[in-house]
Design a protein around this motif. Structure first.
Motif, PDB file in Angstrom:
ATOM      1  N   VAL A 137      -9.510   6.868 -11.636  1.00  0.00           N
ATOM      2  CA  VAL A 137     -10.422   5.756 -11.883  1.00  0.00           C
ATOM      3  C   VAL A 137      -9.669   4.631 -12.593  1.00  0.00           C
ATOM      4  O   VAL A 137      -9.783   3.461 -12.213  1.00  0.00           O
ATOM      5  N   LYS A 138      -8.896   4.985 -13.601  1.00  0.00           N
ATOM      6  CA  LYS A 138      -8.111   3.988 -14.335  1.00  0.00           C
ATOM      7  C   LYS A 138      -7.136   3.277 -13.398  1.00  0.00           C
ATOM      8  O   LYS A 138      -6.993   2.058 -13.446  1.00  0.00           O
ATOM      9  N   MET A 139      -6.479   4.042 -12.533  1.00  0.00           N
ATOM     10  CA  MET A 139      -5.529   3.459 -11.588  1.00  0.00           C
ATOM     11  C   MET A 139      -6.252   2.478 -10.662  1.00  0.00           C
ATOM     12  O   MET A 139      -5.764   1.374 -10.418  1.00  0.00           O
ATOM     13  N   PHE A 140      -7.413   2.872 -10.137  1.00  0.00           N
ATOM     14  CA  PHE A 140      -8.164   1.997  -9.240  1.00  0.00           C
ATOM     15  C   PHE A 140      -8.570   0.707  -9.943  1.00  0.00           C
ATOM     16  O   PHE A 140      -8.507  -0.378  -9.370  1.00  0.00           O
ATOM     17  N   LYS A 141      -8.973   0.811 -11.199  1.00  0.00           N
ATOM     18  CA  LYS A 141      -9.403  -0.370 -11.950  1.00  0.00           C
ATOM     19  C   LYS A 141      -8.239  -1.322 -12.199  1.00  0.00           C
ATOM     20  O   LYS A 141      -8.399  -2.538 -12.147  1.00  0.00           O
ATOM     21  N   GLU A 142      -7.082  -0.771 -12.493  1.00  0.00           N
ATOM     22  CA  GLU A 142      -5.939  -1.602 -12.881  1.00  0.00           C
ATOM     23  C   GLU A 142      -5.142  -2.137 -11.705  1.00  0.00           C
ATOM     24  O   GLU A 142      -4.618  -3.234 -11.769  1.00  0.00           O
TER      25      GLU A 142
END
Length: 61
Positions: free
Chosen positions: A48-53
């Motif tokens: 999720v963090k990767m997708f957001k960033e």
């Protein structure tokens, strides 16, 4: 949100389960299920963090 992951005995063998329990200091299959659920959640949150960033990965990545 509830997410369920089902693993077959071929994907996660008894030997695999015993090794993971030993590495994580767990004693029972119930403890293993809880431990793997925690690991799966942490892994998912990393995605999720990767997708957001960075957005979705591409084949070039």
């Amino acid at each position: 949100m509830d997410i369920t992951i089902t693993l077959t005995d071929e994907e996660l063998t008894s030997l695999d389960k015993n090794l993971i329990k030993e590495c994580l200091g767990l004693n029972t299959d119930s403890d293993l299920n809880e431990g793997l659920a925690s690991l799966a959640k942490a892994s998912f949150m990393e995605y999720v963090k990767m997708f957001k960033e960075k957005g979705l990965p591409t084949r070039a990545d």
